[in-house]
Design a protein around this motif. Structure first.
Motif, mmCIF file in Angstrom:
data_model
loop_
_atom_site.group_PDB
_atom_site.id
_atom_site.type_symbol
_atom_site.label_atom_id
_atom_site.label_comp_id
_atom_site.label_asym_id
_atom_site.label_seq_id
_atom_site.Cartn_x
_atom_site.Cartn_y
_atom_site.Cartn_z
ATOM 1 N N TYR A 194 50.012 111.903 60.901
ATOM 2 C CA TYR A 194 49.758 110.660 61.635
ATOM 3 C C TYR A 194 51.106 109.959 61.853
ATOM 4 C CZ TYR A 194 48.080 105.761 62.006
ATOM 5 O OH TYR A 194 47.849 104.462 62.379
ATOM 6 N N TRP A 205 39.932 104.991 69.269
ATOM 7 C CA TRP A 205 41.101 104.106 69.329
ATOM 8 C C TRP A 205 40.727 102.647 69.087
ATOM 9 C CZ3 TRP A 205 41.865 99.967 72.577
ATOM 10 C CH2 TRP A 205 41.008 99.851 73.679
ATOM 11 N N ALA A 232 44.189 104.648 59.367
ATOM 12 C CA ALA A 232 44.150 105.490 60.570
ATOM 13 C C ALA A 232 43.518 104.783 61.760
ATOM 14 C CB ALA A 232 43.388 106.778 60.269
ATOM 15 N N TRP A 291 45.894 104.010 65.020
ATOM 16 C CA TRP A 291 46.757 105.059 65.577
ATOM 17 C C TRP A 291 47.196 104.746 67.000
ATOM 18 C CZ3 TRP A 291 45.098 107.572 69.967
ATOM 19 C CH2 TRP A 291 43.725 107.588 70.245
ATOM 20 N N ARG A 292 46.449 103.910 67.718
ATOM 21 C CA ARG A 292 46.834 103.576 69.083
ATOM 22 C C ARG A 292 47.083 102.079 69.261
ATOM 23 N NH1 ARG A 292 43.442 104.826 74.691
ATOM 24 N NH2 ARG A 292 44.466 103.154 75.810
ATOM 25 N N PRO A 302 46.001 111.374 69.887
ATOM 26 C CA PRO A 302 45.283 111.975 68.763
ATOM 27 C C PRO A 302 45.485 113.473 68.738
ATOM 28 C CG PRO A 302 43.759 111.483 70.525
ATOM 29 C CD PRO A 302 45.100 110.908 70.937
#
Length: 223
Positions: A105, A148, A156, A159-160, A204
């Motif tokens: 990640y 997202w 996590a 992530w975006r 991803p």
């Protein structure tokens, strides 16, 4: 989660916290060791008892399913806790993480690799599989893509969205994670001694969940 629980009518939710992940439409009993978390359960939540996973106050095979969501790594003795899940239920559903996937990640791999190093010592996916396996038991592992726009606050989920909102929540997560790995790691991430965000880094590794809009990210990986 609902698909994994199948037709289970009675569910024991172990490490339930404030009840964020409790399924609707089933007879649920929550188990939570923290009095503070129990006090935060909203009105109308499932009944709850104050107990630990390693000593569940339930009869053998009392529940159709036992549920444990992002909690096993907090248990004092994960192996004993997982054995208790098997004792009190006919089916076990555990939502956890794969530390090697998390190591890739971008926030961890490029900014805070110390998190992955520390998490390799916690009870994650491998420990859960070992704890639920047996000569007459088959453990099925299924990946759960994180959309997202996931509204939860686990690491996590961003992530975006590293800036959400105004970088408060994402920054707070870096600080909370950094508190576990030392101030030096957090300071490194906050002072710029790391690679710049890249558009490709925020994509991803597999097709995301149904909440993904398909929009491309602008340079820097930010909305």
């Amino acid at each position: 989660m609902h698909a994994a629980l199948g037709a289970a009518a009675t569910v024991l939710n172990v490490g339930a916290g404030a009840g964020s992940y409790e399924p609707d439409g089933r007879d649920v009993l929550a188990v939570e060791p923290s009095a503070t978390m129990l006090c935060q359960r909203p009105p109308g939540s499932a009944p709850a008892v104050c107990a630990v996973a390693e000593h569940l106050p339930c009869a053998d095979h009392r529940f159709d399913a036992a549920l444990a969501v992002l909690t096993v790594h907090h248990w004092r003795d994960p192996a004993t806790g997982l054995a208790e899940l098997r004792r009190v239920s006919r089916r076990q559903v555990v939502f956890t993480w794969d530390v090697e996937v998390m190591a890739r990640y971008w926030l961890v791999g490029e900014y805070l690799p110390e998190i992955a190093e520390r998490e390799r010592g916690l009870a994650n996916l491998d420990a859960v599989v070992r704890g639920l396996s047996g000569p007459d038991r088959r453990v099925v592992v299924k990946p759960v893509p994180v959309p997202w726009d996931c509204s939860d606050g686990f690491l996590a989920a961003y992530w975006r969205r590293p800036q959400l909102p105004g970088r408060r929540r994402a920054g707070g997560h870096v600080r909370r994670g950094g508190a576990a790995v030392g101030r030096g790691a957090t300071r490194s991430a906050e002072t710029g001694r790391r690679p710049q965000l890249r558009q490709v880094a925020a994509r991803p590794p597999r097709p995301p969940g149904p909440g993904f809009t398909g929009r491309r990210l602008p340079p820097g990986g930010r909305d």
